[in-house]
Design a protein around this motif. Sequence first.
Motif, PDB file in Angstrom:
ATOM      1  N   PHE A   1       0.585  -1.138   0.344  1.00  0.00           N
ATOM      2  CA  PHE A   1      -0.139  -0.557   0.042  1.00  0.00           C
ATOM      3  C   PHE A   1       0.646   1.397  -0.028  1.00  0.00           C
ATOM      4  O   PHE A   1       0.434   2.645   0.183  1.00  0.00           O
ATOM      5  CB  PHE A   1      -1.547  -0.123   1.478  1.00  0.00           C
ATOM      6  CG  PHE A   1      -2.077  -1.074   1.325  1.00  0.00           C
ATOM      7  CD1 PHE A   1      -3.286  -0.747   0.043  1.00  0.00           C
ATOM      8  CD2 PHE A   1      -1.410  -2.182   1.325  1.00  0.00           C
ATOM      9  CE1 PHE A   1      -4.403  -1.924   0.034  1.00  0.00           C
ATOM     10  CE2 PHE A   1      -3.062  -3.811   1.339  1.00  0.00           C
ATOM     11  CZ  PHE A   1      -4.045  -3.007   0.913  1.00  0.00           C
ATOM     12  N   CYS A   2       2.059   1.082  -0.023  1.00  0.00           N
ATOM     13  CA  CYS A   2       3.040   2.172  -0.339  1.00  0.00           C
ATOM     14  C   CYS A   2       4.091   2.252  -0.949  1.00  0.00           C
ATOM     15  O   CYS A   2       3.972   1.280  -1.615  1.00  0.00           O
ATOM     16  CB  CYS A   2       3.752   2.419   1.235  1.00  0.00           C
ATOM     17  SG  CYS A   2       2.879   2.769   3.283  1.00  0.00           S
ATOM     18  N   LEU A   3       4.478   3.015  -2.253  1.00  0.00           N
ATOM     19  CA  LEU A   3       5.459   2.956  -2.906  1.00  0.00           C
ATOM     20  C   LEU A   3       6.708   3.534  -2.388  1.00  0.00           C
ATOM     21  O   LEU A   3       6.714   4.419  -1.807  1.00  0.00           O
ATOM     22  CB  LEU A   3       5.111   4.270  -3.928  1.00  0.00           C
ATOM     23  CG  LEU A   3       3.442   4.283  -4.778  1.00  0.00           C
ATOM     24  CD1 LEU A   3       3.191   5.181  -5.678  1.00  0.00           C
ATOM     25  CD2 LEU A   3       3.410   3.066  -5.263  1.00  0.00           C
TER      26      LEU A   3
ATOM     27  N   THR B   1       6.386   6.404   1.421  1.00  0.00           N
ATOM     28  CA  THR B   1       4.720   7.314   1.120  1.00  0.00           C
ATOM     29  C   THR B   1       3.852   6.276  -0.276  1.00  0.00           C
ATOM     30  O   THR B   1       4.261   5.594  -0.858  1.00  0.00           O
ATOM     31  CB  THR B   1       4.833   8.311   0.553  1.00  0.00           C
ATOM     32  OG1 THR B   1       3.713   9.495   1.105  1.00  0.00           O
ATOM     33  CG2 THR B   1       5.212   8.981  -0.133  1.00  0.00           C
ATOM     34  N   GLY B   2       2.400   6.495   0.465  1.00  0.00           N
ATOM     35  CA  GLY B   2       1.662   6.142  -1.271  1.00  0.00           C
ATOM     36  C   GLY B   2       0.370   6.444  -0.546  1.00  0.00           C
ATOM     37  O   GLY B   2       0.162   6.847  -0.041  1.00  0.00           O
ATOM     38  N   ASP B   3      -0.472   5.631  -1.669  1.00  0.00           N
ATOM     39  CA  ASP B   3      -1.835   5.555  -1.903  1.00  0.00           C
ATOM     40  C   ASP B   3      -2.385   7.385  -1.833  1.00  0.00           C
ATOM     41  O   ASP B   3      -3.083   7.661  -1.424  1.00  0.00           O
ATOM     42  CB  ASP B   3      -2.542   5.875  -0.232  1.00  0.00           C
ATOM     43  CG  ASP B   3      -2.212   4.218   0.111  1.00  0.00           C
ATOM     44  OD1 ASP B   3      -2.960   2.827  -0.661  1.00  0.00           O
ATOM     45  OD2 ASP B   3      -1.749   4.323   1.387  1.00  0.00           O
ATOM     46  N   GLY B   4      -1.392   7.884  -2.414  1.00  0.00           N
ATOM     47  CA  GLY B   4      -1.745   9.181  -3.648  1.00  0.00           C
ATOM     48  C   GLY B   4      -1.155  10.335  -1.780  1.00  0.00           C
ATOM     49  O   GLY B   4      -1.892  11.369  -2.389  1.00  0.00           O
ATOM     50  N   GLY B   5      -0.591   9.543  -1.467  1.00  0.00           N
ATOM     51  CA  GLY B   5       0.377  10.980   0.099  1.00  0.00           C
ATOM     52  C   GLY B   5      -1.002  10.510   1.186  1.00  0.00           C
ATOM     53  O   GLY B   5      -0.527  11.321   1.929  1.00  0.00           O
TER      54      GLY B   5
ATOM     55  N   PRO C   1     -11.761  10.660   3.372  1.00  0.00           N
ATOM     56  CA  PRO C   1     -11.257  11.470   3.490  1.00  0.00           C
ATOM     57  C   PRO C   1     -10.329  10.705   5.048  1.00  0.00           C
ATOM     58  O   PRO C   1     -10.582  11.576   5.985  1.00  0.00           O
ATOM     59  CB  PRO C   1     -11.667  12.818   3.640  1.00  0.00           C
ATOM     60  CG  PRO C   1     -12.828  13.147   3.934  1.00  0.00           C
ATOM     61  CD  PRO C   1     -13.433  12.017   3.530  1.00  0.00           C
ATOM     62  N   THR C   2      -9.589  10.266   4.673  1.00  0.00           N
ATOM     63  CA  THR C   2      -8.179  10.028   6.108  1.00  0.00           C
ATOM     64  C   THR C   2      -6.594  10.121   5.536  1.00  0.00           C
ATOM     65  O   THR C   2      -5.818   9.731   3.950  1.00  0.00           O
ATOM     66  CB  THR C   2      -8.808   8.107   6.303  1.00  0.00           C
ATOM     67  OG1 THR C   2      -7.938   7.926   7.140  1.00  0.00           O
ATOM     68  CG2 THR C   2      -8.878   7.377   5.069  1.00  0.00           C
TER      69      THR C   2
END
Length: 293
Positions: free
Chosen positions: A12-14, A46-50, A263-264
């Motif tokens: 889930f993270c890049l 980081t991931g999930d578009g930040g 939003p989370t």
Amino acid sequence: MSTALFTFCTLFCLSVAAMPANAQTSGGPLKPFKDDLFSSQTVLSTGDGGASQVIDYQELRDINGRDEIPEQRVKRQYVDLAPKRVQEMETISVGGRSIDVGRVGPANGQAFTVIFIHGRGGDRRLAMKDYTFGGNFNRLKNLAAENGGTYYAPSVKSFDQNGVADIAALIADAKVKSGGKPVILTCASMGSFICYGISRDAAAVANLKGMAILGGAVDPDFPKSAFIRAKKPVYFTHGSADKVYSADQQAATFRGLLKAGVPTRFTLFETGTHGTPVRMTDWRAVLNWILTR
């Protein structure tokens, strides 16, 4: 790192190269306050578009190197005592309920309100301390005072419906006295029981801008709550080595909410323990993110 957390970070993270200082700070209405000391945290991934990030946390640096007396007194440069000029310890009557609170900022007409709920064994004094927890409460007090806001640290008498009712009354009172300005509820550790109780109260939810949960418990009913149905923003911070409340389970809650379009945000402090989020959460980044949703 546990297998589940490793999976979270890889799937889930890049993974990225360690980011430079101030990588966590976000834009928003709250102006900087000692960001060089509090927001200069290295992002490991980081991931999930930040939406998710893993922060480098090291006890030798972030406790022993930051404190004059480890876990008791932070070094002086982390603290600014200016908020004491607008600080009160008082008992207020709201909605027919008597609540002991610490308050920083005006009782009326504030630009926003932040309420912090302590965990088991705490009271209002814990979240009004300037020199413990790496000076992080002092920063929160300054962020409120310098930006026209009000910070409340209430004593929670019980982590049940009576405690929830007290905080619901405080939220409603702050909303009215501020003229409808944003109210943010933040809860640490067992204090998260209060956040989750509030999340099921539709009237209280209507008075809230958002929530932050620091090292909190996991409530399986939270995704079904009035708060989540209203798609209000929620920010989680957690230590990867927390042995009180599972970081794995909180990460799973975050992923479910994100998938549902809520939003989370989720910040994991690598090697951090149960108390790490109270010390290390970047209050300016969290509050600005909630205020700008």
